[in-house]
Design a protein around this motif. Structure first.
Motif, PDB file in Angstrom:
ATOM      1  N   PRO A   1     -71.579 -43.627  -4.790  1.00 61.90           N
ATOM      2  CA  PRO A   1     -72.787 -42.853  -4.480  1.00 61.90           C
ATOM      3  C   PRO A   1     -72.756 -41.498  -5.184  1.00 61.90           C
ATOM      4  CG  PRO A   1     -71.785 -43.728  -2.481  1.00 61.90           C
ATOM      5  CD  PRO A   1     -70.793 -43.943  -3.582  1.00 61.90           C
ATOM      6  N   PHE A   2     -73.938 -40.983  -5.467  1.00 60.71           N
ATOM      7  CA  PHE A   2     -74.036 -39.709  -6.178  1.00 60.71           C
ATOM      8  C   PHE A   2     -73.306 -38.597  -5.433  1.00 60.71           C
ATOM      9  CE2 PHE A   2     -76.728 -35.895  -7.386  1.00 60.71           C
ATOM     10  CZ  PHE A   2     -76.115 -35.706  -8.619  1.00 60.71           C
ATOM     11  N   ARG A   3     -73.396 -38.582  -4.102  1.00 55.75           N
ATOM     12  CA  ARG A   3     -72.710 -37.527  -3.342  1.00 55.75           C
ATOM     13  C   ARG A   3     -71.201 -37.579  -3.595  1.00 55.75           C
ATOM     14  NH1 ARG A   3     -74.737 -40.532   0.911  1.00 55.75           N
ATOM     15  NH2 ARG A   3     -75.995 -38.774   1.622  1.00 55.75           N
ATOM     16  N   ASP A   4     -70.643 -38.792  -3.719  1.00 57.18           N
ATOM     17  CA  ASP A   4     -69.215 -38.922  -3.991  1.00 57.18           C
ATOM     18  C   ASP A   4     -68.896 -38.527  -5.426  1.00 57.18           C
ATOM     19  OD1 ASP A   4     -69.038 -39.860  -1.426  1.00 57.18           O
ATOM     20  OD2 ASP A   4     -68.648 -41.948  -1.984  1.00 57.18           O
ATOM     21  N   PHE A   5     -69.820 -38.825  -6.323  1.00 61.39           N
ATOM     22  CA  PHE A   5     -69.589 -38.452  -7.715  1.00 61.39           C
ATOM     23  C   PHE A   5     -69.583 -36.932  -7.877  1.00 61.39           C
ATOM     24  CE2 PHE A   5     -71.246 -37.531 -12.029  1.00 61.39           C
ATOM     25  CZ  PHE A   5     -70.167 -38.018 -12.757  1.00 61.39           C
ATOM     26  N   VAL A   6     -70.502 -36.251  -7.204  1.00 56.29           N
ATOM     27  CA  VAL A   6     -70.519 -34.780  -7.258  1.00 56.29           C
ATOM     28  C   VAL A   6     -69.213 -34.230  -6.701  1.00 56.29           C
ATOM     29  CG1 VAL A   6     -71.659 -32.686  -6.423  1.00 56.29           C
ATOM     30  CG2 VAL A   6     -73.034 -34.633  -7.183  1.00 56.29           C
ATOM     31  N   ALA A   7     -68.726 -34.823  -5.607  1.00 59.04           N
ATOM     32  CA  ALA A   7     -67.447 -34.396  -5.048  1.00 59.04           C
ATOM     33  C   ALA A   7     -66.309 -34.672  -6.022  1.00 59.04           C
ATOM     34  CB  ALA A   7     -67.192 -35.117  -3.724  1.00 59.04           C
ATOM     35  N   ARG A   8     -66.385 -35.783  -6.737  1.00 53.51           N
ATOM     36  CA  ARG A   8     -65.376 -36.104  -7.756  1.00 53.51           C
ATOM     37  C   ARG A   8     -65.328 -35.002  -8.822  1.00 53.51           C
ATOM     38  NH1 ARG A   8     -63.465 -40.747 -10.943  1.00 53.51           N
ATOM     39  NH2 ARG A   8     -64.377 -42.178  -9.429  1.00 53.51           N
ATOM     40  N   VAL A   9     -66.490 -34.593  -9.296  1.00 50.81           N
ATOM     41  CA  VAL A   9     -66.553 -33.550 -10.325  1.00 50.81           C
ATOM     42  C   VAL A   9     -65.926 -32.260  -9.798  1.00 50.81           C
ATOM     43  CG1 VAL A   9     -68.082 -32.132 -11.740  1.00 50.81           C
ATOM     44  CG2 VAL A   9     -68.596 -34.569 -11.419  1.00 50.81           C
ATOM     45  N   ALA A  10     -66.281 -31.896  -8.568  1.00 48.74           N
ATOM     46  CA  ALA A  10     -65.729 -30.670  -7.985  1.00 48.74           C
ATOM     47  C   ALA A  10     -64.220 -30.757  -7.816  1.00 48.74           C
ATOM     48  CB  ALA A  10     -66.395 -30.393  -6.640  1.00 48.74           C
ATOM     49  N   ASP A  11     -63.713 -31.924  -7.472  1.00 50.10           N
ATOM     50  CA  ASP A  11     -62.274 -32.097  -7.253  1.00 50.10           C
ATOM     51  C   ASP A  11     -61.485 -32.066  -8.567  1.00 50.10           C
ATOM     52  OD1 ASP A  11     -62.638 -32.335  -4.539  1.00 50.10           O
ATOM     53  OD2 ASP A  11     -62.558 -34.534  -4.526  1.00 50.10           O
ATOM     54  N   GLN A  12     -62.072 -32.561  -9.641  1.00 45.54           N
ATOM     55  CA  GLN A  12     -61.329 -32.743 -10.883  1.00 45.54           C
ATOM     56  C   GLN A  12     -61.405 -31.544 -11.833  1.00 45.54           C
ATOM     57  OE1 GLN A  12     -59.216 -35.261 -11.220  1.00 45.54           O
ATOM     58  NE2 GLN A  12     -59.929 -35.799  -9.153  1.00 45.54           N
ATOM     59  N   LEU A  13     -62.387 -30.680 -11.658  1.00 42.82           N
ATOM     60  CA  LEU A  13     -62.482 -29.493 -12.505  1.00 42.82           C
ATOM     61  C   LEU A  13     -61.964 -28.270 -11.747  1.00 42.82           C
ATOM     62  CD1 LEU A  13     -65.971 -29.936 -14.226  1.00 42.82           C
ATOM     63  CD2 LEU A  13     -63.703 -30.570 -15.082  1.00 42.82           C
ATOM     64  N   PRO A  14     -61.492 -27.252 -12.475  1.00 45.48           N
ATOM     65  CA  PRO A  14     -61.029 -26.044 -11.781  1.00 45.48           C
ATOM     66  C   PRO A  14     -62.168 -25.389 -11.016  1.00 45.48           C
ATOM     67  CG  PRO A  14     -61.162 -25.680 -14.159  1.00 45.48           C
ATOM     68  CD  PRO A  14     -61.352 -27.137 -13.941  1.00 45.48           C
ATOM     69  N   SER A  15     -61.857 -24.867  -9.848  1.00 51.18           N
ATOM     70  CA  SER A  15     -62.893 -24.261  -9.011  1.00 51.18           C
ATOM     71  C   SER A  15     -63.346 -22.932  -9.596  1.00 51.18           C
ATOM     72  CB  SER A  15     -62.384 -24.077  -7.579  1.00 51.18           C
ATOM     73  OG  SER A  15     -61.276 -23.189  -7.570  1.00 51.18           O
ATOM     74  N   THR A  16     -64.601 -22.625  -9.392  1.00 52.83           N
ATOM     75  CA  THR A  16     -65.190 -21.365  -9.858  1.00 52.83           C
ATOM     76  C   THR A  16     -66.167 -20.871  -8.796  1.00 52.83           C
ATOM     77  OG1 THR A  16     -67.046 -22.474 -10.950  1.00 52.83           O
ATOM     78  CG2 THR A  16     -65.067 -22.075 -12.291  1.00 52.83           C
ATOM     79  N   ALA A  17     -66.554 -19.605  -8.900  1.00 51.08           N
ATOM     80  CA  ALA A  17     -67.565 -19.070  -7.995  1.00 51.08           C
ATOM     81  C   ALA A  17     -68.895 -19.791  -8.190  1.00 51.08           C
ATOM     82  CB  ALA A  17     -67.735 -17.573  -8.221  1.00 51.08           C
ATOM     83  N   TRP A  18     -69.169 -20.233  -9.413  1.00 48.78           N
ATOM     84  CA  TRP A  18     -70.398 -20.959  -9.714  1.00 48.78           C
ATOM     85  C   TRP A  18     -70.474 -22.268  -8.926  1.00 48.78           C
ATOM     86  CZ3 TRP A  18     -74.596 -19.825 -12.802  1.00 48.78           C
ATOM     87  CH2 TRP A  18     -75.424 -20.878 -13.162  1.00 48.78           C
ATOM     88  N   GLY A  19     -69.337 -22.943  -8.822  1.00 48.55           N
ATOM     89  CA  GLY A  19     -69.278 -24.188  -8.087  1.00 48.55           C
ATOM     90  C   GLY A  19     -69.851 -25.369  -8.860  1.00 48.55           C
TER      91      GLY A  19
END
Length: 285
Positions: A149-167
């Motif tokens: 699901p798209f919601r899981d894919f967005v979470a995947r992107v957030a988990d795999q890239l370094p965190s930023t204030a932009w998010g």
């Protein structure tokens, strides 16, 4: 065996040919002597004070950056100007600077390949090839190993890239099934039409602007329209995976006497983030 800056440059340009760079771009050795001996190379996205400090602290003789330091024509290099100050610091420390910008964006196994790999997407072809059937060009199109699901894919992107204030921001139906994905490291809203024409389920890039994104989303209201869901990430975060890719390429091409390091400094310019909205509701004062 003594390795010189020029040998590192040759390894970089074999992987990221300068002729792939856009005509407006500035790639190549920006500061330094090609004959300087090299024992340590540092890779970063941005050649700024923080990464120069880090490279000097590592005792590096060469800093390899994705973004150019001197993109436009200059007529002076003053030590009281931010970029001029960096040039002076690099020279005083005996450190060279090489920049691989759009040459690395368009190369085979370039910036977007590194982004795709970080997200678990198997890259198959360029999103915007230089010519029909070419394997060079901006962005990459690929597939996830299994739909989600798209919601899981967005979470995947957030988990795999370094965190930023932009998010990480998503635009699309949270339940939409995502399997085919287009990615473009850096600013990619100019390739929204290409992502739509490719028929992918989602498009991941950075710096998406309000109007292009809104006009893209409106295509879903057109009969038969099915534009890809959008994932917007910080520009720096989308390009940071390239640093390790480039470091691995140089490491494989040079003797073990040369140490390669990847900068851990977050040089995304945004430092604060406040507020969030998860519902498509009514704006309130």
């Amino acid at each position: 065996m003594t390795v010189r800056v020029q040998q590192v440059v040759e390894a970089l340009e074999a992987a990221y040919p300068p002729e792939l760079a856009e005509g407006w771009d500035s790639v190549g050795l920006a500061v330094g002597d090609p004959q300087t001996a090299v024992q340590r190379v540092v890779f970063c996205v941005d050649p700024v004070e923080a990464t120069v400090d880090e490279a000097i602290g590592f005792g590096a003789q060469l800093l390899v950056a994705h973004h150019p330091l001197l993109l436009r024509g200059i007529h002076e290099v003053r030590a009281d100007d931010p970029k001029g100050r960096l040039v002076h610091r690099l020279i005083r420390s005996g450190m060279a600077l090489y920049c691989a910008h759009t040459s690395a964006d368009s190369a085979v196994h370039g910036v977007s390949d590194a982004l795709a790999a970080a997200l678990g997407v198997t890259a198959e072809r360029p999103l915007a090839p230089h010519a029909p059937g070419a394997d060079t060009g901006l962005g990459r199109i690929g597939r996830l190993p299994a739909p989600e699901p798209f919601r899981d894919f967005v979470a995947r992107v957030a988990d795999q890239l370094p965190s930023t204030a932009w998010g990480v921001r998503g635009a699309g139906d949270p339940d939409r099934e995502i399997r085919s994905v287009a990615v473009c490291g850096g600013s990619g809203d100019s390739n929204l039409a290409a992502a739509t024409a490719a028929g992918v389920d989602a498009y991941v890039t950075a710096d998406l602007r309000h109007h292009p994104a809104a006009e893209h989303a409106a295509l879903a209201e057109v009969p038969g329209g099915r534009p890809p869901a959008l994932v917007d990430v910080a520009h720096w975060a989308s390009e940071w995976p390239w640093c390790q890719q480039a470091a691995d390429i140089v490491s494989a091409a040079l003797p073990d006497s040369v140490e390669v390091l990847v900068s851990t400094r977050r040089t995304d310019p945004w430092t604060l983030h406040a507020g969030a909205a998860s519902d498509q509701g009514r704006a309130s004062a």
